[in-house]
Write a protein that holds these residues in place. Structure first.
Motif, PDB file in Angstrom:
ATOM      1  N   MET A  94      21.174  -1.958  59.680  1.00 49.23           N
ATOM      2  CA  MET A  94      21.590  -3.144  59.995  1.00 49.23           C
ATOM      3  C   MET A  94      20.536  -3.611  61.298  1.00 49.23           C
ATOM      4  SD  MET A  94      22.931  -5.943  59.117  1.00 49.23           S
ATOM      5  CE  MET A  94      21.484  -6.830  59.338  1.00 49.23           C
ATOM      6  N   LEU A  95      20.718  -2.619  62.407  1.00 51.07           N
ATOM      7  CA  LEU A  95      19.968  -2.909  63.682  1.00 51.07           C
ATOM      8  C   LEU A  95      18.385  -2.491  63.422  1.00 51.07           C
ATOM      9  CD1 LEU A  95      22.454  -0.539  66.069  1.00 51.07           C
ATOM     10  CD2 LEU A  95      21.874  -3.117  66.180  1.00 51.07           C
ATOM     11  N   LEU A  96      18.195  -1.820  62.671  1.00 51.17           N
ATOM     12  CA  LEU A  96      16.612  -1.635  62.487  1.00 51.17           C
ATOM     13  C   LEU A  96      16.025  -2.795  61.712  1.00 51.17           C
ATOM     14  CD1 LEU A  96      16.184   1.942  60.834  1.00 51.17           C
ATOM     15  CD2 LEU A  96      15.265   1.143  63.241  1.00 51.17           C
ATOM     16  N   ILE A  97      16.845  -3.293  60.676  1.00 53.46           N
ATOM     17  CA  ILE A  97      16.359  -4.280  59.925  1.00 53.46           C
ATOM     18  C   ILE A  97      16.040  -5.724  60.905  1.00 53.46           C
ATOM     19  CG2 ILE A  97      16.822  -6.242  58.478  1.00 53.46           C
ATOM     20  CD1 ILE A  97      18.174  -3.898  56.760  1.00 53.46           C
ATOM     21  N   VAL A  98      17.291  -5.953  61.806  1.00 51.37           N
ATOM     22  CA  VAL A  98      17.126  -6.640  62.636  1.00 51.37           C
ATOM     23  C   VAL A  98      15.946  -6.660  63.663  1.00 51.37           C
ATOM     24  CG1 VAL A  98      18.127  -8.297  64.722  1.00 51.37           C
ATOM     25  CG2 VAL A  98      19.721  -7.565  62.689  1.00 51.37           C
ATOM     26  N   ILE A  99      15.717  -5.401  64.283  1.00 51.82           N
ATOM     27  CA  ILE A  99      14.478  -5.175  65.271  1.00 51.82           C
ATOM     28  C   ILE A  99      13.174  -5.434  64.407  1.00 51.82           C
ATOM     29  CG2 ILE A  99      13.313  -3.317  66.405  1.00 51.82           C
ATOM     30  CD1 ILE A  99      15.913  -1.969  66.752  1.00 51.82           C
ATOM     31  N   VAL A 100      12.908  -5.014  63.320  1.00 49.61           N
ATOM     32  CA  VAL A 100      11.720  -5.007  62.678  1.00 49.61           C
ATOM     33  C   VAL A 100      11.272  -6.717  62.128  1.00 49.61           C
ATOM     34  CG1 VAL A 100      10.532  -4.688  60.506  1.00 49.61           C
ATOM     35  CG2 VAL A 100      11.503  -2.693  61.923  1.00 49.61           C
ATOM     36  N   GLY A 101      12.527  -7.097  61.653  1.00 46.00           N
ATOM     37  CA  GLY A 101      12.286  -8.635  61.493  1.00 46.00           C
ATOM     38  C   GLY A 101      11.850  -9.333  62.574  1.00 46.00           C
ATOM     39  N   PHE A 102      12.618  -9.378  63.685  1.00 42.08           N
ATOM     40  CA  PHE A 102      12.352 -10.207  64.828  1.00 42.08           C
ATOM     41  C   PHE A 102      11.062  -9.666  65.464  1.00 42.08           C
ATOM     42  CE2 PHE A 102      13.263 -11.704  68.937  1.00 42.08           C
ATOM     43  CZ  PHE A 102      14.542 -12.526  68.835  1.00 42.08           C
ATOM     44  N   ILE A 103      10.693  -8.354  65.362  1.00 46.56           N
ATOM     45  CA  ILE A 103       9.281  -8.373  66.023  1.00 46.56           C
ATOM     46  C   ILE A 103       8.107  -8.827  65.269  1.00 46.56           C
ATOM     47  CG2 ILE A 103       7.781  -6.570  66.338  1.00 46.56           C
ATOM     48  CD1 ILE A 103       9.803  -4.719  67.615  1.00 46.56           C
ATOM     49  N   ILE A 104       8.578  -8.798  63.808  1.00 44.87           N
ATOM     50  CA  ILE A 104       7.215  -9.371  62.797  1.00 44.87           C
ATOM     51  C   ILE A 104       7.364 -10.858  62.940  1.00 44.87           C
ATOM     52  CG2 ILE A 104       7.003  -9.608  60.450  1.00 44.87           C
ATOM     53  CD1 ILE A 104       7.788  -7.136  59.654  1.00 44.87           C
ATOM     54  N   VAL A 105       8.302 -11.539  63.082  1.00 44.24           N
ATOM     55  CA  VAL A 105       8.433 -13.048  63.378  1.00 44.24           C
ATOM     56  C   VAL A 105       7.738 -13.265  64.879  1.00 44.24           C
ATOM     57  CG1 VAL A 105       9.696 -15.253  63.499  1.00 44.24           C
ATOM     58  CG2 VAL A 105      10.307 -13.600  61.644  1.00 44.24           C
ATOM     59  N   VAL A 106       8.166 -12.602  65.672  1.00 41.58           N
ATOM     60  CA  VAL A 106       7.467 -12.888  66.975  1.00 41.58           C
ATOM     61  C   VAL A 106       5.950 -12.465  67.131  1.00 41.58           C
ATOM     62  CG1 VAL A 106       7.533 -12.229  69.471  1.00 41.58           C
ATOM     63  CG2 VAL A 106       9.838 -12.685  68.227  1.00 41.58           C
ATOM     64  N   ASP A 107       5.828 -11.606  66.583  1.00 40.07           N
ATOM     65  CA  ASP A 107       4.251 -11.148  66.419  1.00 40.07           C
ATOM     66  C   ASP A 107       3.449 -12.090  65.805  1.00 40.07           C
ATOM     67  OD1 ASP A 107       4.340  -8.995  67.830  1.00 40.07           O
ATOM     68  OD2 ASP A 107       3.637  -7.470  65.928  1.00 40.07           O
ATOM     69  N   ALA A 108       3.827 -12.797  64.540  1.00 38.96           N
ATOM     70  CA  ALA A 108       3.364 -13.837  63.752  1.00 38.96           C
ATOM     71  C   ALA A 108       3.009 -15.034  64.674  1.00 38.96           C
ATOM     72  CB  ALA A 108       4.039 -13.908  62.473  1.00 38.96           C
ATOM     73  N   VAL A 109       4.235 -15.471  65.356  1.00 37.03           N
ATOM     74  CA  VAL A 109       4.118 -16.716  66.089  1.00 37.03           C
ATOM     75  C   VAL A 109       3.288 -16.448  67.374  1.00 37.03           C
ATOM     76  CG1 VAL A 109       5.442 -18.272  67.595  1.00 37.03           C
ATOM     77  CG2 VAL A 109       6.259 -17.475  65.453  1.00 37.03           C
ATOM     78  N   SER A 110       3.255 -15.358  68.032  1.00 26.13           N
ATOM     79  CA  SER A 110       2.601 -15.032  69.136  1.00 26.13           C
ATOM     80  C   SER A 110       0.988 -14.963  68.810  1.00 26.13           C
ATOM     81  CB  SER A 110       2.898 -13.897  69.754  1.00 26.13           C
ATOM     82  OG  SER A 110       2.242 -13.413  70.897  1.00 26.13           O
ATOM     83  N   SER A 111       0.813 -14.190  67.817  1.00 27.07           N
ATOM     84  CA  SER A 111      -0.768 -13.992  67.439  1.00 27.07           C
ATOM     85  C   SER A 111      -1.244 -15.461  66.962  1.00 27.07           C
ATOM     86  CB  SER A 111      -0.976 -12.937  66.400  1.00 27.07           C
ATOM     87  OG  SER A 111      -0.649 -13.276  65.046  1.00 27.07           O
TER      88      SER A 111
END
Ligand code: ATP
Ligand code: MG
Lengths: 262, 256, 272
Positions: free
Chosen positions: C248-265
């Motif tokens: 559960m923690l991994l999924i939240v971490i990976v999902g969060f980072i992917i979304v933030v990366d997409a917005v930021s880039s």
């Protein structure tokens, strides 16, 4: 002088956008301070504590004989992981590039895999594989293999997508299949850049391989953790100085080698 | 018997643009055909349907009675390895040696593992050297392609196509990036080799004088339609004005 | 074809330098492989059996967990991840704030010569070389555990990268506008405020965002040494091999980072 009100004002849309941006950032920072309990007092007292602590870090060079073996292991972990990871990254590089992939579905899968790989930091891989495989250099190597794949496949597929498409078309017109086209038209164009990226990733891996020991994945980090747990700060200081020197050395080598390449 | 046959070929690009509007042609074996027409007339499109780099949306192209348009996968690759292609911008791998670029022409006939490892049989290497000799640059074999002049690079392009031992040669404005004397040298090399090996050749050219100098047959295109098909003698200035839809200008001539 | 195949024996030999490069290349590959084998045998890796055992015991439970994560820890995961996110924001901001003044002392063109920038550049290299996690450990030891230690570690470490790219940007600016201000009678400060700052700001912002993406990843692991964020709950569950909760923690971490990366880039692309 004209009255202030008669001066032309910047367009409304621009002003609203600027105001919204400022408001958004203000809100983010207020939330951030609240959520993390961070404040300037903590900053200043933390800095003072830091320097007081730093003063205690006087290297004890008698720890050197103990430092060498794990230090060498650290470099070995980085080296082995860089090679294995680079080899495993190659198929992903070509499958995740729109000009060399087999079909749109494979392209999508490879890119998604790449995005996931890339979102997981080195230490997280390490902690994960320490839990799966137990303490030691093995989880360190496996962790950095995955980490290398993420970093390299991304850089690599950006390079492949930027190549001159002319030779690709020429080989396709001559009846060469996908693999041969890659070997003859793509590899020569990207080889030098790839090697330079691999050196760069090795550089990153040496740094990473220092810290993954802190979660039990072998190398110098594991010794650092032991010294820290025994409050042996002079040993800690010696390790820190040695790490510093090694990282500088390897960075220097890598920068030199990359400058030779291109 | 016709060697290349265009059967009512129509190409509509994804943008909705109709680049070929039903072209039907028969080209006998060994003929040297020059296609002329204004920019955008559909010359490149026509040439590219022969090796299916552009796939007709209607109709078909056959080479040696093999329907190239309907071929896919291995069959298409086999068909293509019998058709050499020369490009305006040469399309060489600049960082590879000249020899390796020429050897790329042998890839289509090579077993998979040899192709991927680059382990060419000695006969193929010898043949690649021969091809370089025939275009007049045997001494450049081990030089990197980006160290050659434009004319020499195009000769490598011809050698690569020749290495395929093709029965058909396609050339899309092969001399447009070259200066006038080099253009003539390259065109006469191309023509001589086509003659010697009996290769059926289709060349796109912009220049009227070059078309008349080298062609056995001239095909004029305008807006995706063949508007002229005849010998160089029949292709008078009046005919070219008809094809181009405007009076001739000095830029339509390459000069000697 | 017209050409009779030639006798293969008269294929021209490649010239000496080509053969030499080929030999060097092969020697290089042999050396790399030899070092690789040497490393493998001397780094006392455990036996293959242990690898297989570990995979059997833990890999499939982990995979099962990923398919069916423990949803009860989602709340905890989300809270820890947003704390991590805010740590990354503050750490990046702190780093940018400190890097900004330092970068001007590492830019040769503003100091009137490359050699005056050398001390500044050396300081930045030193900061970059110092591992962030070690900084975090020192902060935790010195000032106690919690997000503050992580923010400060990130802040200090980010100076190294940001200071370098900032000074690179400054060294690449157009000298024309600076001269124009000077020609109009402006002093050093005017030149700085009206020609240097406006030129560099968009690029600075883009680099800060990029560093934020890196820091977000860093912040997820700082907790493993007690410096705040999702790393702590994660490593606790890893130690007890609670794979369903780990997942559960991994999924939240990976999902969060992917979304933030997409917005930021996306924002970065619009900035430059
Ligand atoms: N890939 C493509 N997608 C969409 N339209 C295209 C494509 N390639 C060519 N076209 C269009 O099709 C028409 C014919 O193009 P083509 O390249 O065959 O002309 P051409 O006679 O070779 O011109 P030129 O002398 O400039 O090379 C042009 O209007 C062109 O814009
Ligand atoms: Mg064209």
């Amino acid at each position: 002088m004209p009255e202030a009100s008669s001066l032309p004002r910047p367009p409304a849309a621009g002003r609203i956008k600027a105001a919204l941006t400022v408001a958004l950032f203000a809100a983010l920072f207020v939330l951030a301070f609240r959520q993390t309990g961070f404040n300037f007092q903590a900053l200043f007292s933390g800095t003072a504590d830091f320097f007081r602590f730093f003063g205690r870090l006087v290297p004890d060079w008698s720890a050197l004989p103990q430092i060498w073996p794990p230090l060498i292991q650290t470099i070995q972990i980085a080296y082995v992981a860089t090679i294995v990871g680079s080899l495993l990254a190659m198929p992903i590089v070509f499958l995740a590039s729109s000009n060399t992939s087999t079909d749109p579905v494979t392209l999508w899968i490879a890119r998604t895999l790449l995005t996931v790989l890339r979102s997981i930091p080195d230490l997280l891989w390490a902690a994960l594989f320490v839990a799966v495989l137990g303490l030691g250099a093995l989880p360190g190597v496996v962790a950095l293999v995955f980490f290398t794949m993420g970093v390299l496949a991304k850089l690599g597929s950006e390079t492949v997508e930027a190549i001159d498409p002319g030779p690709l078309e020429a080989l396709r017109a001559a009846g060469a299949g996908r693999n041969r086209t890659i070997v003859f038209a793509v590899v020569p164009q990207v080889a030098a850049t790839m090697v330079s990226y691999i050196l760069y990733v090795f550089e990153i891996n040496v740094r990473a391989s220092v810290v993954i020991g802190l979660v039990g994945a072998g190398g110098i980090g594991q010794l650092l953790l032991r010294y820290l747990n025994f409050f042996d700060y002079t040993g800690v200081a010696a390790i820190i100085v040695v790490i510093f020197a090694v990282v500088l050395l390897i960075d220097g080598f890598s920068v030199w080698a990359r400058s030779k390449l291109i | 018997m016709a060697h290349i046959r265009f059967n009512d070929v129509e190409v509509v690009y994804r943008t909705g643009l109709k680049a070929l509007k039903g072209v039907t042609l028969e080209i006998p074996r060994g003929q040297f055909v020059v296609v002329v027409g204004l920019s955008g007339a559909g010359k490149s499109t026509l040439i590219r349907t022969v090796n299916s780099l552009v796939v007709p949306t209607k109709g078909s192209v056959t080479v040696n009675d093999v329907n190239v348009t309907a071929s896919r996968g291995g069959a298409l690759r086999r068909a293509r390895s019998d058709i050499g292609m020369i490009f305006q911008t040469f399309n060489l791998v600049k960082r590879s040696s000249v020899l390796r670029n020429v050897l790329a022409g042998r890839l289509g006939d090579l077993p998979a593992w040899r192709g991927v490892l680059g382990a060419f049989p000695r006969e193929d290497v010898a043949y690649a050297h021969d091809c370089l000799a025939r275009v007049g640059i045997p001494e450049k074999a081990f030089v990197r392609a980006d160290a050659l002049s434009g004319g020499q690079q195009q000769r490598v392009g011809i050698a690569r196509a020749l290495a395929q031992k093709p029965s058909v040669m396609l050339a899309d404005e092969p001399v447009a990036s070259l200066d006038p004397p080099t253009s003539h040298a390259v065109m006469s090399d191309l023509k001589r080799i086509a003659r010697e090996d009996g290769i059926t050749t289709i060349v796109n050219l912009h220049f009227i004088d070059m078309a008349r100098d080298y062609a056995d047959r001239i095909i004029g295109m305008r807006d995706g339609v063949v508007v002229f098909d005849g010998t160089p003698d029949e292709a008078t200035d009046a005919v070219f004005e008809e094809i181009y839809g405007r009076p001739l200008e000095s830029k339509d001539l390459r000069g000697a | 074809m017209v050409n009779a195949p030639r006798i293969p024996s008269d294929v021209p030999r490649p010239p000496a330098h080509v053969r030499r490069n080929r030999v060097l290349m092969i020697a290089g590959v042999v050396l790399l492989v030899a070092l690789f084998v040497l490393a493998l045998v001397t780094m006392n890796l455990p036996t293959w059996q242990r690898f297989v055992n570990g995979m059997q015991r833990n890999f499939w439970p982990l995979m099962r967990g990923l398919v069916r994560p423990e949803t009860e820890v989602f709340g905890l995961a989300w809270r820890s991840m947003s704390e991590t996110f805010f740590m990354a924001i503050l750490g990046t901001a702190l780093g940018a704030l400190l890097a900004f003044p330092i970068s001007f002392f590492a830019a040769g063109n503003l100091l009137g010569g490359t050699r005056w920038a050398l001390p500044g550049k050396a300081l930045l290299v030193a900061i970059r070389t110092f591992p962030e996690l070690v900084l975090a450990i020192i902060f935790v030891a010195a000032a106690g555990p919690g997000p503050t230690a992580g923010i400060m570690a990130m802040g200090i470490h980010s100076i190294g990268y940001l200071g370098k790219v900032f000074s690179d940007v400054i060294e690449g600016i157009d000298q024309g506008p600076m001269e124009a201000i000077r020609a109009a009678g402006g002093n050093q400060l005017h030149t700085f405020l009206y020609s240097v700052v406006p030129q560099v700001l968009p690029e600075f912002a883009s680099h800060v965002l990029y560093r934020f993406e890196i820091n977000l990843r860093a912040a997820t692991v700082l907790g493993m040494v007690g410096a705040g964020g999702i790393g702590l709950p994660l490593i606790q569950r890893l130690q007890f091999r609670r794979w369903d909760e780990v997942s559960m923690l991994l999924i939240v971490i990976v999902g969060f980072i992917i979304v933030v990366d997409a917005v930021s880039s996306r924002v970065r692309n619009r900035l430059v």
